[in-house]
Design a protein around this motif. Sequence first.
Motif, PDB file in Angstrom:
ATOM      1  N   CYS A 144      -4.676   5.722   0.136  1.00 42.28           N
ATOM      2  CA  CYS A 144      -3.363   4.980  -0.560  1.00 42.28           C
ATOM      3  C   CYS A 144      -2.768   4.987  -1.847  1.00 42.28           C
ATOM      4  O   CYS A 144      -3.865   5.405  -3.066  1.00 42.28           O
TER       5      CYS A 144
ATOM      6  N   HIS B 270       0.891  -1.362   0.144  1.00 39.34           N
ATOM      7  CA  HIS B 270       0.184   0.330   0.366  1.00 39.34           C
ATOM      8  C   HIS B 270       0.780   1.580  -0.327  1.00 39.34           C
ATOM      9  O   HIS B 270       1.970   1.717  -0.143  1.00 39.34           O
TER      10      HIS B 270
ATOM     11  N   CYS C 259      -4.179  -1.526  -4.717  1.00 51.55           N
ATOM     12  CA  CYS C 259      -3.507  -2.570  -4.041  1.00 51.55           C
ATOM     13  C   CYS C 259      -5.284  -3.969  -4.059  1.00 51.55           C
ATOM     14  O   CYS C 259      -4.999  -4.154  -3.163  1.00 51.55           O
TER      15      CYS C 259
HETATM   16 CU   LIG Z   1      -3.914   0.165  -0.180  1.00 51.03          CU
END
Ligand SMILES: [Cu+2]
Length: 250
Positions: free
Chosen positions: A202, A167, A206
Amino acid sequence: MKNRHILPLAAVMLVVGILTFGTIFLIPWLPTAAAVEAVRTDQLIWFETIVSGVIFTIVTSFVIYSAWAFRAKEGDESDGPPTHGNTSLEIAWTAIPVVLIAIVAGWSVLVVNRNETAQKVQDVVHVKTWQYAWEFDYPSLGISSGDLHVPEGTQVKLNINSFDVIHGFWVPQFRLQIDAVPGITTHLLFTPNKAGTWYVICNELCGEGHSQMRARIIIQTPADYAAWAAQAQAQATAAAAASSTPAATH
Ligand SMILES: [Cu+2]
């Protein structure tokens, strides 16, 4: 350069300069700066942008004016006059960029160095990440939170872990980011300097919930931060007491 070119070239330069610097200064390109590191980074970005604007204005104006002033007359198929270069011009357009790049490189090293210098007084927060959430643990306070609370004016050190994939911890208002990598602990230092609520976003793709992977970052005055910490500690103590008390109804 012949004198008759100077005035019209200056006029072109004025128009190009107004358009260039209007675009640079009238559009709010950067988000609010909410940390000392962001202020340092922005000063460097503005220096680079302004220097680039000056160079862009000069080069573009010469190109536009030359294309108009030295255009071929209709039906003129002859070659242009031979040109053998201009030594002093070539020295200038080599030396000036060398000096500018040296300034930017040196300044960048200074900014990175100062941003990564640990202060004596720090708040340490452990950042835990997984698909698709953040958790912030405060070892010195014995609490954890879904929002990242930090006090204004004190350096914060983050120790960052991921429990699954990579992340990215990114706060645009800090101009800083660092990856959360499974298996290792990464670190980030910052000193918030403007109370307000922003988002930790983030910054590494991901998974399917990536775009929703956000947490609030709440920068508080030291007094508000102390009040929040005391309240969170009281809640944590009460919750621990409740869970350790045997339930009478069972
Ligand atoms: Cu993430």
